[in-house]
Scaffold this motif. Structure first.
Motif, PDB file in Angstrom:
ATOM      1  N   VAL A  90       0.842  -1.192   0.000  1.00 12.23           N
ATOM      2  CA  VAL A  90       0.000   0.000   0.000  1.00 12.23           C
ATOM      3  C   VAL A  90       0.880   1.246   0.000  1.00 12.23           C
ATOM      4  N   ALA A  91       0.703   2.110  -0.977  1.00 11.30           N
ATOM      5  CA  ALA A  91       1.420   3.382  -1.013  1.00 11.30           C
ATOM      6  C   ALA A  91       0.741   4.352  -0.049  1.00 11.30           C
ATOM      7  N   LEU A  92       1.526   4.931   0.849  1.00  7.91           N
ATOM      8  CA  LEU A  92       0.984   5.785   1.908  1.00  7.91           C
ATOM      9  C   LEU A  92       0.961   7.242   1.495  1.00  7.91           C
ATOM     10  N   CYS A  93       0.069   8.013   2.107  1.00  7.96           N
ATOM     11  CA  CYS A  93       0.089   9.460   1.900  1.00  7.96           C
ATOM     12  C   CYS A  93      -0.826  10.149   2.903  1.00  7.96           C
ATOM     13  N   CYS A  94      -0.689  11.463   2.964  1.00 10.77           N
ATOM     14  CA  CYS A  94      -1.606  12.329   3.714  1.00 10.77           C
ATOM     15  C   CYS A  94      -1.775  11.900   5.168  1.00 10.77           C
ATOM     16  N   HIS A  95      -0.641  11.796   5.882  1.00 12.05           N
ATOM     17  CA  HIS A  95      -0.699  11.429   7.298  1.00 12.05           C
ATOM     18  C   HIS A  95      -1.454  12.485   8.115  1.00 12.05           C
ATOM     19  N   HIS A  96      -1.534  13.716   7.604  1.00 14.69           N
ATOM     20  CA  HIS A  96      -2.255  14.758   8.335  1.00 14.69           C
ATOM     21  C   HIS A  96      -3.757  14.506   8.364  1.00 14.69           C
ATOM     22  N   ARG A  97      -4.221  13.524   7.599  1.00  9.49           N
ATOM     23  CA  ARG A  97      -5.644  13.197   7.583  1.00  9.49           C
ATOM     24  C   ARG A  97      -5.959  11.938   8.395  1.00  9.49           C
ATOM     25  N   CYS A  98      -4.991  11.455   9.156  1.00  9.16           N
ATOM     26  CA  CYS A  98      -5.237  10.303  10.022  1.00  9.16           C
ATOM     27  C   CYS A  98      -6.115  10.726  11.205  1.00  9.16           C
TER      28      CYS A  98
ATOM     29  N   ALA B 235      13.215  25.954   7.679  1.00 11.02           N
ATOM     30  CA  ALA B 235      12.440  25.123   6.752  1.00 11.02           C
ATOM     31  C   ALA B 235      12.984  23.703   6.679  1.00 11.02           C
ATOM     32  N   GLU B 236      14.306  23.546   6.639  1.00  7.57           N
ATOM     33  CA  GLU B 236      14.895  22.210   6.546  1.00  7.57           C
ATOM     34  C   GLU B 236      14.595  21.383   7.784  1.00  7.57           C
ATOM     35  N   GLU B 237      14.622  22.023   8.956  1.00  9.43           N
ATOM     36  CA  GLU B 237      14.346  21.307  10.198  1.00  9.43           C
ATOM     37  C   GLU B 237      12.869  20.929  10.276  1.00  9.43           C
ATOM     38  N   ARG B 238      11.967  21.822   9.824  1.00 12.19           N
ATOM     39  CA  ARG B 238      10.544  21.498   9.817  1.00 12.19           C
ATOM     40  C   ARG B 238      10.271  20.283   8.925  1.00 12.19           C
ATOM     41  N   GLU B 239      10.943  20.257   7.783  1.00 13.48           N
ATOM     42  CA  GLU B 239      10.777  19.121   6.877  1.00 13.48           C
ATOM     43  C   GLU B 239      11.232  17.824   7.546  1.00 13.48           C
ATOM     44  N   ARG B 240      12.356  17.885   8.264  1.00 11.90           N
ATOM     45  CA  ARG B 240      12.868  16.690   8.959  1.00 11.90           C
ATOM     46  C   ARG B 240      11.901  16.252  10.053  1.00 11.90           C
ATOM     47  N   VAL B 241      11.343  17.214  10.797  1.00 15.12           N
ATOM     48  CA  VAL B 241      10.375  16.896  11.851  1.00 15.12           C
ATOM     49  C   VAL B 241       9.127  16.262  11.242  1.00 15.12           C
ATOM     50  N   GLY B 242       8.679  16.790  10.109  1.00 12.80           N
ATOM     51  CA  GLY B 242       7.516  16.219   9.434  1.00 12.80           C
ATOM     52  C   GLY B 242       7.735  14.770   9.055  1.00 12.80           C
TER      53      GLY B 242
ATOM     54  N   SER C  46       3.060  16.394  10.527  1.00 16.86           N
ATOM     55  CA  SER C  46       3.556  15.556   9.431  1.00 16.86           C
ATOM     56  C   SER C  46       3.456  16.269   8.087  1.00 16.86           C
ATOM     57  N   SER C  47       2.551  17.248   7.992  1.00 18.98           N
ATOM     58  CA  SER C  47       2.411  17.990   6.730  1.00 18.98           C
ATOM     59  C   SER C  47       3.646  18.827   6.436  1.00 18.98           C
ATOM     60  N   TRP C  48       4.474  19.079   7.451  1.00 23.21           N
ATOM     61  CA  TRP C  48       5.702  19.845   7.231  1.00 23.21           C
ATOM     62  C   TRP C  48       6.670  19.106   6.308  1.00 23.21           C
ATOM     63  N   ALA C  49       6.530  17.791   6.196  1.00 23.32           N
ATOM     64  CA  ALA C  49       7.439  17.013   5.358  1.00 23.32           C
ATOM     65  C   ALA C  49       7.279  17.332   3.881  1.00 23.32           C
ATOM     66  N   THR C  50       6.104  17.819   3.493  1.00 22.94           N
ATOM     67  CA  THR C  50       5.851  18.043   2.070  1.00 22.94           C
ATOM     68  C   THR C  50       5.368  19.448   1.736  1.00 22.94           C
ATOM     69  N   CYS C  51       4.818  20.171   2.714  1.00 21.55           N
ATOM     70  CA  CYS C  51       4.187  21.450   2.365  1.00 21.55           C
ATOM     71  C   CYS C  51       5.190  22.466   1.841  1.00 21.55           C
ATOM     72  N   GLY C  52       6.457  22.366   2.256  1.00 17.06           N
ATOM     73  CA  GLY C  52       7.445  23.331   1.798  1.00 17.06           C
ATOM     74  C   GLY C  52       7.984  23.020   0.431  1.00 17.06           C
TER      75      GLY C  52
END
Length: 453
Positions: A319-327, A399-406, A355-361
């Motif tokens: 299963v390909a995962l996505c959109c963890h912010h909608r869990c 921004a880089e740290e937010r992405e890592r946290v996401g 988790s949206s920080w991983a992709t929103c930027g």
């Protein structure tokens, strides 16, 4: 009138659509000037009003009662496999009020960050790079008529089939259950891969079950009329699907393989429960059997005396995962995993938002601009739903740290899913199945029965 069309085409509606700068192209009834949608423009015609069941279409006011009896949006009788909230998980207690990240203080955000770092310490949840492919899609991948969007989806489908092949799951003698099927493209390519292996052999031992809650246009499964291949589509929310009551699965009781391309948020948890927690008669789930090589189709289980054994065993999933912010916590299969780490619903909700920080930027740089009006919900341009703007916290971290946290938040949430699979006798793994230029949501969750089971 600046349209290139000076008048409506013969037999077509005479209503001029100003927004599109052309005449309506729908067919008008014989002797009529306007189509049914614009019939209220006719002199002496009854007033058209939005349908109370679905305001996306209109109906003549004097024919409303008749229309409500046959409208496609009317409430229909529930099928036998519909069992309300069977896969919802825990519904005990009141749901916490959601708090956006922008409403939290810097101290609260720092506390959440400390809890996150503590929770992921020692977490065995590595994500390896594993970009695979399958030869059945090679011709389409090389087809110059496919645009960037189509090429992106083909790459993902090719890699998912490659992972199924590598796990020994891509073969005959089983039923593939595609959750969140949309148009059914993934099932289409699974069918094509198995059909081309041996053209002289029939596929009477192959079933494909497509699960999708929405009414989808341009479905590809309807084009498959091969003798012996069984395609079936269920329009039902995974939350309410009892697989043990699906007649197709009970006919031959073939082993099951779960698949999905981008199961957004809670849909992944619902699919895991649907596939692995379906109760067999007697109240206990049947343990998975040893997988066979793809060249050796597994025979269906022998039927014997006694009670109806229900479904076949689960061979695995991809299963390909996505959109963890909608869990959602109430559906999440890893609640015990979180509680063991001293975390609860409040932290889970916050980590989902983070988790949206991983992709929103990065999303804006990797995607084609969305046309006016936005893409269709199940369109080919984009499967993902964006996070709320209120979860963007400027100035808290670089921004880089937010992405890592996401990414850490995503891995922690997926860690709970791996823990759930382990408790059900499966060995789960995460892998990046395509590069981030294809899609930012590029992680696939795979699982096969553990050697011990």
């Amino acid at each position: 009138m600046s349209s290139n069309m000076a008048a409506a085409l013969s037999g077509r509606c005479g209503f001029f659509v100003e927004k599109k700068n052309r005449f309506c192209k729908m067919i008008a009834a014989r002797g009529k000037v306007f189509c049914g949608e614009h019939a209220n423009m006719e002199e002496g015609s009854s007033r058209r009003i939005p349908c109370p069941l679905d305001p996306k279409h209109t109906v003549s006011e004097d024919k409303l009662d008749k229309h409500l009896k046959k409208c496609n949006s009317r409430e229909k009788a529930k099928p036998v496999y519909y069992v309300e909230n069977i896969n919802s998980g825990s519904t005990d207690g009141e749901t916490l009020q959601q708090v956006s990240l922008s409403e939290r203080s810097r101290a609260e955000l720092q506390s959440l960050l400390d809890k996150l770092k503590s929770a992921v310490t020692g977490l065995q949840c590595d994500v390896e790079d594993s970009v695979l492919s399958h030869p059945v899609l090679q011709e389409e991948l090389n087809n110059p008529k496919n645009g960037d969007s189509a090429h992106k989806h083909l790459k993902q489908q090719s890699s998912l089939l490659g992972h199924l092949e590598a796990l020994g799951l891509l073969g005959r003698g089983r039923c593939f259950v595609e959750f969140g099927a949309g148009r059914g493209k993934l099932s289409h390519w699974i069918h094509e891969a198995l059909k081309t292996r041996d053209p002289l052999q029939t596929c009477d031992d192959l079933q494909l079950l497509l699960v999708e809650r929405s009414s989808t246009r341009f479905k590809v499964d309807g084009k498959h009329q091969d003798t012996g291949v069984q395609f079936e589509r269920l329009q039902v929310d995974i939350q309410h699907l009892d697989l043990s009551k699906v007649q197709l699965l009970r006919q031959k009781r073939l082993p099951l393989v779960g698949v999905g391309k981008h199961l957004c948020g809670a849909a992944t948890d619902l699919a895991l429960r649907c596939l692995l927690e379906t109760q067999r008669p007697g109240g206990e789930a049947e343990p998975p059997r040893k997988r066979l090589k793809t060249s050796e189709p597994e025979p269906p289980p022998e039927s014997g005396p006694g009670p109806d054994p229900g479904l076949g065993p689960v061979l695995g999933l991809a299963v390909a995962l996505c959109c963890h912010h909608r869990c959602e916590w109430r559906h999440y299969v890893g609640q015990q995993f979180f509680l063991q780490r001293g975390l609860g619903e409040a932290e889970f909700s916050a980590f989902c938002r983070m988790s949206s920080w991983a992709t929103c930027g990065l999303r804006a740089a990797n995607q084609v601009p969305v046309p006016p009006g936005g893409p269709d919900r199940r369109g080919d341009d984009e499967e993902h739903e964006p996070a709320e703007e209120t979860d963007a916290v400027s100035g808290f971290l670089p921004a880089e740290e937010r992405e890592r946290v996401g990414r850490l938040c995503k891995r922690l949430i997926d860690g709970g899913r791996l823990h759930f699979l382990k408790t059900r006798g499966f060995h789960g793994k995460l892998a990046r199945y395509v590069n981030s230029q294809v899609t930012l949501e590029n992680v696939v969750l795979t699982a096969v029965p553990s050697p011990a089971s």
